[in-house]
Design an enzyme around this catalytic site. Structure first.
Site, PDB file in Angstrom:
ATOM      1  N   CYS A 107      -6.492  25.717 -11.632  1.00  0.00           N
ATOM      2  CA  CYS A 107      -7.329  26.422 -12.607  1.00  0.00           C
ATOM      3  C   CYS A 107      -6.649  27.651 -13.197  1.00  0.00           C
ATOM      4  O   CYS A 107      -5.810  27.523 -14.078  1.00  0.00           O
ATOM      5  CB  CYS A 107      -8.672  26.779 -11.963  1.00  0.00           C
ATOM      6  N   ARG A 141     -18.741  25.061 -21.241  1.00  0.00           N
ATOM      7  CA  ARG A 141     -18.178  25.030 -19.892  1.00  0.00           C
ATOM      8  C   ARG A 141     -18.164  23.603 -19.372  1.00  0.00           C
ATOM      9  O   ARG A 141     -19.142  22.872 -19.491  1.00  0.00           O
ATOM     10  CB  ARG A 141     -18.987  25.925 -18.953  1.00  0.00           C
ATOM     11  N   HIS A 205     -11.002  21.814  -8.307  1.00  0.00           N
ATOM     12  CA  HIS A 205     -11.317  22.609  -7.120  1.00  0.00           C
ATOM     13  C   HIS A 205     -11.880  21.659  -6.062  1.00  0.00           C
ATOM     14  O   HIS A 205     -11.706  20.461  -6.116  1.00  0.00           O
ATOM     15  CB  HIS A 205     -12.362  23.676  -7.466  1.00  0.00           C
TER      16      HIS A 205
END
Length: 262
Positions: A107, A141, A205
């Site tokens: 990320c 997002r 993640h």
């Protein structure tokens, strides 16, 4: 946990060390990214190697040996905190990458390993250009469990949560490809992550490595072969059985994550 893993390996006899750098764990470690370090340490030990974990934060010197580098994600504030130190290390990191040191950047550090990251407020954070890519902050997002397809690693399963949209330079190999719009690097071109030689960048993640043993073993094998010339696990029967048990748990976790709605 890391101390226990290292002590267990050392108690079993002389084991070849592998030096793993955890890069900026104070500021770039969200959504469980530290689990990647624990996973590498555990698998190295079960293969009969001695994991030596070095937490490198701002101003810390490099260890004498660097066999692998693992970096996590962070908010824009975390990226701004470490950017000066990252640039001070840029030449070393580029040299490590060129020399085949395996790296996994998640990320925020994936973004800063590219050319630049322009935040949603218009601030531009220049990157160190190990990965040919640039990132632009957007209002939309991308968040949720994700399955991507990779010829090298099979299906990769993780959890994305980012508003930065990353675009790869022509010719840069994505880590994988996604089926759905609105996911992956930018929600448009069905790519996710990037791979340049032994350097992997991704938005996954979750942590990524506990659910994806194929990537863990790629990083480990690359590190061991680079340092010692060949990868030759020295496992006891108990360690082999434990690795098999861990992989079975990973398979169950992959199934659950793949079927959980975004």
């Amino acid at each position: 946990m890391l101390d226990a893993i290292q002590a267990e390996t050392e108690s079993a006899g002389e084991a070849l060390p592998i030096d793993v750098v955890s890069l900026y764990p104070k500021d770039m470690n969200i959504y469980g990214d530290s689990g990647n370090v624990l996973t590498i340490a555990r698998r190295l030990a079960l293969y009969g190697y001695a994991p030596c974990i070095h937490e490198i934060n701002q101003g810390d010197p490099w260890p004498a040996h660097v066999d692998m580098i693992l970096g996590g994600g962070g908010q824009d504030t975390g990226q701004k905190k470490i950017i000066d130190d990252l640039f001070a290390r840029a030449d070393d990191l580029r040299a490590f990458a060129a020399d085949g040191v395996p790296m996994l950047m998640i990320c925020g550090l994936y973004q800063l390993f590219g050319h630049y990251f322009e935040t949603i407020d218009g601030t531009r954070l220049d990157g160190i250009s190990i990965i040919g890519a640039h990132t632009v902050g957007r209002d939309v997002r991308m968040i949720g469990n994700l399955v991507e397809h990779s010829a090298r690693f099979g299906d990769i399963i993780g959890y994305e949560n980012h508003s930065g949209q990353t675009f790869l330079d022509p010719g840069v190999e994505p880590l994988g490809r996604v089926d759905h719009e609105g996911t992956g690097n930018n929600g448009e071109d069905h790519t996710e992550g990037a791979r340049v030689n032994n350097v992997i960048g991704t938005y996954m993640h979750g942590s990524l490595l506990p659910k994806n043993p194929a990537i863990s073993d790629f990083l480990i094998r690359s590190a061991v072969e680079r340092r010692y010339g060949s990868f030759e696990p020295r496992q006891t029967k108990e360690w082999a059985a434990e690795l098999k048990r861990i992989d079975a748990i990973a398979a169950k976790a992959r199934t659950v994550a793949a079927n959980r709605p975004r």
